[in-house]
Design an enzyme around this catalytic site. Structure first.
Site, PDB file in Angstrom:
ATOM      1  N   LYS A   1     133.792  66.826  -3.397  1.00  0.00           N
ATOM      2  CA  LYS A   1     133.074  67.921  -4.079  1.00  0.00           C
ATOM      3  C   LYS A   1     132.279  67.446  -5.307  1.00  0.00           C
ATOM      4  O   LYS A   1     131.469  68.191  -5.843  1.00  0.00           O
ATOM      5  CB  LYS A   1     134.061  68.999  -4.530  1.00  0.00           C
ATOM      6  CG  LYS A   1     134.997  69.541  -3.448  1.00  0.00           C
ATOM      7  CD  LYS A   1     134.259  70.380  -2.436  1.00  0.00           C
ATOM      8  CE  LYS A   1     135.150  70.997  -1.380  1.00  0.00           C
ATOM      9  NZ  LYS A   1     136.032  72.023  -1.817  1.00  0.00           N
TER      10      LYS A   1
ATOM     11  N   GLY B   1     139.039  76.482  -6.979  1.00  0.00           N
ATOM     12  CA  GLY B   1     138.344  75.371  -6.347  1.00  0.00           C
ATOM     13  C   GLY B   1     136.852  75.444  -6.603  1.00  0.00           C
ATOM     14  O   GLY B   1     136.377  76.256  -7.400  1.00  0.00           O
ATOM     15  N   ALA B   2     136.109  74.577  -5.903  1.00  0.00           N
ATOM     16  CA  ALA B   2     134.642  74.583  -6.018  1.00  0.00           C
ATOM     17  C   ALA B   2     134.064  73.991  -4.745  1.00  0.00           C
ATOM     18  O   ALA B   2     134.734  73.233  -4.034  1.00  0.00           O
ATOM     19  CB  ALA B   2     134.201  73.757  -7.221  1.00  0.00           C
TER      20      ALA B   2
ATOM     21  N   THR C   1     141.936  75.182  -1.125  1.00  0.00           N
ATOM     22  CA  THR C   1     142.599  74.380  -2.163  1.00  0.00           C
ATOM     23  C   THR C   1     143.482  75.286  -3.015  1.00  0.00           C
ATOM     24  O   THR C   1     144.626  74.925  -3.344  1.00  0.00           O
ATOM     25  CB  THR C   1     141.545  73.661  -3.041  1.00  0.00           C
ATOM     26  OG1 THR C   1     140.545  73.099  -2.188  1.00  0.00           O
ATOM     27  CG2 THR C   1     142.189  72.563  -3.868  1.00  0.00           C
TER      28      THR C   1
ATOM     29  N   GLU D   1     135.524  85.839  -8.744  1.00  0.00           N
ATOM     30  CA  GLU D   1     135.898  84.552  -9.355  1.00  0.00           C
ATOM     31  C   GLU D   1     135.253  84.425 -10.733  1.00  0.00           C
ATOM     32  O   GLU D   1     135.893  84.000 -11.697  1.00  0.00           O
ATOM     33  CB  GLU D   1     135.458  83.399  -8.445  1.00  0.00           C
ATOM     34  CG  GLU D   1     136.280  83.318  -7.173  1.00  0.00           C
ATOM     35  CD  GLU D   1     135.756  82.306  -6.165  1.00  0.00           C
ATOM     36  OE1 GLU D   1     136.499  82.010  -5.231  1.00  0.00           O
ATOM     37  OE2 GLU D   1     134.620  81.832  -6.303  1.00  0.00           O
TER      38      GLU D   1
ATOM     39  N   LYS E   1     129.977  77.656  -6.348  1.00  0.00           N
ATOM     40  CA  LYS E   1     131.141  78.306  -5.765  1.00  0.00           C
ATOM     41  C   LYS E   1     130.684  79.475  -4.885  1.00  0.00           C
ATOM     42  O   LYS E   1     129.566  79.917  -4.980  1.00  0.00           O
ATOM     43  CB  LYS E   1     132.068  78.827  -6.875  1.00  0.00           C
ATOM     44  CG  LYS E   1     132.731  77.694  -7.664  1.00  0.00           C
ATOM     45  CD  LYS E   1     133.702  78.203  -8.694  1.00  0.00           C
ATOM     46  CE  LYS E   1     134.602  79.282  -8.219  1.00  0.00           C
ATOM     47  NZ  LYS E   1     135.373  78.956  -7.012  1.00  0.00           N
TER      48      LYS E   1
ATOM     49  N   GLY F   1     133.789  80.802  -0.067  1.00  0.00           N
ATOM     50  CA  GLY F   1     134.737  81.769   0.493  1.00  0.00           C
ATOM     51  C   GLY F   1     134.318  83.211   0.210  1.00  0.00           C
ATOM     52  O   GLY F   1     135.113  84.132   0.403  1.00  0.00           O
TER      53      GLY F   1
ATOM     54  N   GLY G   1     140.392  80.241  -1.821  1.00  0.00           N
ATOM     55  CA  GLY G   1     139.972  79.130  -0.955  1.00  0.00           C
ATOM     56  C   GLY G   1     141.151  78.312  -0.471  1.00  0.00           C
ATOM     57  O   GLY G   1     142.304  78.563  -0.837  1.00  0.00           O
TER      58      GLY G   1
HETATM   59  C1  5RP Z   1     135.501  80.727  -2.736  1.00  0.00           C
HETATM   60  C2  5RP Z   1     135.203  79.512  -3.517  1.00  0.00           C
HETATM   61  C3  5RP Z   1     136.062  78.325  -3.293  1.00  0.00           C
HETATM   62  O1  5RP Z   1     136.620  77.935  -4.500  1.00  0.00           O
HETATM   63  C4  5RP Z   1     135.227  77.202  -2.740  1.00  0.00           C
HETATM   64  O2  5RP Z   1     134.553  77.676  -1.582  1.00  0.00           O
HETATM   65  C5  5RP Z   1     136.086  76.006  -2.372  1.00  0.00           C
HETATM   66  O3  5RP Z   1     136.909  76.328  -1.306  1.00  0.00           O
HETATM   67  P1  5RP Z   1     137.889  75.289  -0.633  1.00  0.00           P
HETATM   68  O4  5RP Z   1     138.990  75.027  -1.605  1.00  0.00           O
HETATM   69  O5  5RP Z   1     138.366  75.999   0.620  1.00  0.00           O
HETATM   70  O6  5RP Z   1     137.099  74.044  -0.298  1.00  0.00           O
HETATM   71  O7  5RP Z   1     134.302  79.456  -4.324  1.00  0.00           O
HETATM   72  O8  5RP Z   1     134.548  81.735  -2.942  1.00  0.00           O
END
Ligand code: 5RP
Length: 223
Positions: A121, A82-83, A31, A103, A94, A97, A29
């Site tokens: 979040k 991330g989440a 982050t 994950e 999650k 992405g 992701g």
């Molecule tokens: C990908 C995920 C990511 O951790 C989640 O979507 C957060 O993404 P971002 O850091 O772009 O906000 O679960 O499958």
């Protein structure tokens, strides 16, 4: 501070959880991309990483960080990811992405899940973010009906007008209209549905720590 700056802040802060000499588990992701960029400064101190997606693997390798297959290594000391949502107990949604299955696999292989996220979040109850579920395509229509019976509306995630295909060759549905008040029970229950590969609730593999980016700096939540 912009959301991008908050992501960079927590990505940098996560380096303190990387143990020199240990392979690190790496999520997916925007982050995590900040974390990977920061990790490049430690690349001479770690053997490398186990990655949760093709996208993260590409980024790690481009920065000269070796990537190991999950099954080629043992337990990892830490997994950093991330989440889309995290609650006050460290349960997460999650999969925004589309990398949720890998994950969860790398998280399960790791002693400690360190979640990095900006403060948008943090939620009281999971479910406002459309819940990603990776599904085997022949089961999609039935799974959509099963979510409808729970009050949810599921839509197949599209990319360029066609169903998105995950790194595992499967599809993603995103479910709105759910209030996930018991994340542990919900995760266990949905995972039993035939054709569900992985539900994007991470309650059994919840965070141990969350580094939350706020306008006052990084807040550390422990669960
Ligand atoms: C990908 C995920 C990511 O951790 C989640 O979507 C957060 O993404 P971002 O850091 O772009 O906000 O679960 O499958």
């Amino acid at each position: 501070m912009t959301q991008d700056e908050l992501k960079a802040l927590v990505g940098q802060a996560a380096l303190q959880y990387v143990t020199p000499g240990d392979i690190v588990g790496v999520g997916t992701g925007s982050t995590v991309n900040k974390f990977i960029d920061a990790l490049a400064s430690m690349k001479d101190q770690i053997p490398g990483a186990v990655s949760s997606s093709e996208a993260s693997t590409l980024r790690l390798k481009a920065l000269g960080i070796p990537v190991f297959e999950a099954q080629a290594v043992g337990e990892l000391s830490v997994y950093i990811d991330g989440a889309d949502e995290i609650d006050a107990a460290g349960h997460m949604v999650k999969g925004g992405g589309a990398a949720l299955t890998r994950e969860k696999i790398v998280a399960a292989q790791s002693r400690r899940f360190v979640c990095i996220a900006d403060d948008s979040k943090l939620v009281k109850t999971l479910g406002a973010f459309p819940l990603p579920v990776e599904v085997i395509p022949m089961a999609t229509a039935r799974i959509v009906r099963q979510f409808a019976a729970l009050g949810g509306t599921a839509q197949v995630r599209l990319k360029d007008g066609a169903p998105l295909v995950t790194d595992n060759g499967q599809h993603i549905i995103d479910v709105t209209g759910l209030q996930i008040t018991d994340p542990l029970a919900f995760e266990s229950s949905i995972n039993q549905w035939p054709g569900v590969v992985t539900v994007g609730v991470f309650a059994h593999q919840k965070a141990a720590v969350c580094l939350l980016g706020t306008s006052e700096g990084v807040k550390t939540l422990t669960f």
